[in-house]
Design a protein around this motif. Structure first.
Motif, PDB file in Angstrom:
ATOM      1  N   ARG A   1     -11.857  -5.812  -2.011  1.00 48.53           N
ATOM      2  CA  ARG A   1     -10.618  -5.155  -2.513  1.00 48.53           C
ATOM      3  C   ARG A   1     -11.277  -3.911  -2.740  1.00 48.53           C
ATOM      4  N   ARG A   2     -10.499  -2.936  -2.089  1.00 50.39           N
ATOM      5  CA  ARG A   2     -11.213  -1.490  -2.353  1.00 50.39           C
ATOM      6  C   ARG A   2      -9.879  -0.720  -2.981  1.00 50.39           C
ATOM      7  N   GLU A   3      -8.907  -1.148  -3.088  1.00 49.25           N
ATOM      8  CA  GLU A   3      -7.784  -0.230  -3.812  1.00 49.25           C
ATOM      9  C   GLU A   3      -8.278  -0.255  -5.359  1.00 49.25           C
ATOM     10  N   ILE A   4      -8.149   0.911  -5.606  1.00 50.60           N
ATOM     11  CA  ILE A   4      -8.704   1.280  -6.913  1.00 50.60           C
ATOM     12  C   ILE A   4      -7.690   1.253  -8.014  1.00 50.60           C
TER      13      ILE A   4
ATOM     14  N   VAL B   1      -0.692  -1.785  -9.775  1.00 42.59           N
ATOM     15  CA  VAL B   1       0.155  -0.709 -10.184  1.00 42.59           C
ATOM     16  C   VAL B   1       1.008  -0.572  -8.757  1.00 42.59           C
ATOM     17  N   ALA B   2       2.251  -0.699  -9.147  1.00 39.19           N
ATOM     18  CA  ALA B   2       3.272  -0.531  -7.906  1.00 39.19           C
ATOM     19  C   ALA B   2       4.040   0.875  -8.181  1.00 39.19           C
ATOM     20  N   PHE B   3       4.365   1.281  -7.016  1.00 36.07           N
ATOM     21  CA  PHE B   3       5.192   2.684  -7.089  1.00 36.07           C
ATOM     22  C   PHE B   3       6.265   2.718  -8.045  1.00 36.07           C
TER      23      PHE B   3
ATOM     24  N   GLY C   1      10.502  14.163  -0.807  1.00 38.49           N
ATOM     25  CA  GLY C   1       9.713  13.174  -0.057  1.00 38.49           C
ATOM     26  C   GLY C   1       8.193  13.440   0.061  1.00 38.49           C
ATOM     27  N   ALA C   2       7.748  14.767  -0.081  1.00 39.34           N
ATOM     28  CA  ALA C   2       6.520  15.002  -0.040  1.00 39.34           C
ATOM     29  C   ALA C   2       5.870  14.514  -1.341  1.00 39.34           C
ATOM     30  N   LEU C   3       6.555  14.616  -2.329  1.00 40.64           N
ATOM     31  CA  LEU C   3       5.973  14.262  -3.696  1.00 40.64           C
ATOM     32  C   LEU C   3       6.037  12.525  -3.660  1.00 40.64           C
ATOM     33  N   GLY C   4       7.153  11.935  -3.231  1.00 40.85           N
ATOM     34  CA  GLY C   4       7.162  10.520  -3.297  1.00 40.85           C
ATOM     35  C   GLY C   4       6.095   9.935  -2.215  1.00 40.85           C
ATOM     36  N   ILE C   5       5.626  10.472  -1.218  1.00 40.57           N
ATOM     37  CA  ILE C   5       4.638  10.083  -0.268  1.00 40.57           C
ATOM     38  C   ILE C   5       3.391  10.268  -0.822  1.00 40.57           C
ATOM     39  N   MET C   6       2.937  11.368  -1.745  1.00 38.76           N
ATOM     40  CA  MET C   6       1.879  11.501  -2.479  1.00 38.76           C
ATOM     41  C   MET C   6       1.528  10.349  -3.423  1.00 38.76           C
ATOM     42  N   LEU C   7       2.615   9.942  -4.180  1.00 37.92           N
ATOM     43  CA  LEU C   7       2.513   9.047  -5.447  1.00 37.92           C
ATOM     44  C   LEU C   7       2.399   7.852  -4.662  1.00 37.92           C
ATOM     45  N   GLY C   8       3.050   7.404  -3.519  1.00 34.49           N
ATOM     46  CA  GLY C   8       2.755   6.105  -2.672  1.00 34.49           C
ATOM     47  C   GLY C   8       1.417   5.910  -2.427  1.00 34.49           C
TER      48      GLY C   8
END
Length: 316
Positions: free
Chosen positions: A170-173, A177-179, A226-233
């Motif tokens: 599991r390499r998710e750091i 934590v959910a969006f 949209g770009a901001l949401g993609i980054m946070l995701g």
């Protein structure tokens, strides 16, 4: 009524036959079940590692520089693999191994063979060798270690047996934590992937209850939601390229930091450091407040995720 009775008899006979057929199928790994497989060793010509269960959680045990490193396992991937092992049947013996020179035709060569040692409870481990995919869809050639007989089993276990240890980890750091939990994120950095200091806050309109993100300090222009949401995701799903086994970050300078404020007031912090040790297989080291692992990242992994505030504005 007679016709109905006849149908019931046929159905009962078919059901009985099905039960007997299932009972007749012999498991390849004796006495195995999902619950009692406690450890699996996997190795090939080059390397090896162990999947080990501790307190109902799976870990990946790796030997590095003479020390055993226990890494967090990908729980779903490993659990699915354990199910495959527990349900393997004896398959069909297709070659009795009278001529070992034919082994290569089934994938049993030094460079190709994967060895899988299965521990069931406190019993002696059962050792399997995996060759090529079988001629039938989703089938595999395998044999017991030390046995010349080659079997074909109705399982794609060969494809599912990754040779590289990190593919089982599991390499998710930011696990857990959910969006939708994010309330605000504070960014600060002076490095290749982030050269800025700013915050992103979630705001909810009082009129239509629509959620939007606001960048502070404010800059001219319209925020690209949209770009901001993609980054946070991408940030909440950020997956490390590898783990740092030896050394610490003590005394190293923090080159970037991300603070995530979640619902309920919980905050998670990720600090990034330049990777400078000779054995660091990466450009940056990440340490989080969630666990004690040190994660390694290549520069291009991070530059594909983080944005400076000016890059989050709509272009004219």
């Amino acid at each position: 009524a007679a016709v109905l009775d006849g149908l019931l008899v046929i159905l009962n006979l078919f059901s009985s036959y099905s039960v007997q057929a299932r009972k007749a199928v012999k498991l390849l790994v004796k006495n195995a079940s999902v619950k009692n497989i406690t450890k699996v060793k996997i190795w090939d010509k080059i390397d090896g590692f162990t999947l080990t269960k501790e307190k109902d959680a799976w870990y990946v045990s790796v030997e590095e520089d003479g020390k055993t490193q226990l890494l967090p396992g990908d729980q779903k991937k490993i659990s699915d693999y354990i199910e495959i092992l527990a349900s393997l049947n004896e398959g069909t013996v297709i070659y009795r191994g009278s001529d070992t020179s034919s082994d290569s035709a089934y994938g049993f060569t030094e460079n190709n063979t994967r060895n899988v040692e299965v521990y069931v409870g406190d019993k002696k481990p059962q050792a399997l060798q995996l060759g090529n995919n079988g001629t039938v869809k989703k089938s595999t050639y395998l044999r017991f270690a030390g046995d010349s007989k080659i079997r074909m089993v109705n399982s794609d276990i060969a494809q599912k047996t990754d040779r590289i240890y990190k593919e089982w980890t599991r390499r998710e750091i930011l696990p857990g934590v959910a969006f939708n939990d994010i309330e605000a994120v504070k960014f600060s950095g002076d490095c290749e992937f982030l050269k800025d200091n700013y915050s992103v806050k979630k705001e909810i309109s009082e009129t239509d209850k629509k959620e939007t993100y606001v960048i502070e300090p404010a800059i001219s222009g319209e925020t690209d939601q949209g770009a901001l949401g993609i980054m946070l995701g991408k940030i909440v799903n950020l997956k490390a390229d590898n783990f740092k086994f030896t050394g610490t970050v003590e005394g190293k300078e923090v080159v970037a930091q991300v603070e995530i404020l979640c619902k309920g007031g919980k905050t998670h912090t990720v600090k990034f450091y330049q990777a400078t040790d000779d054995n660091d297989v990466g450009d940056f080291i990440a340490a989080t407040t969630i666990d004690n692992y040190l994660y390694l990242f290549h520069d291009d992994t991070l530059t594909g995720v983080f944005k400076n505030s000016s890059d989050l504005m709509k272009k004219n």
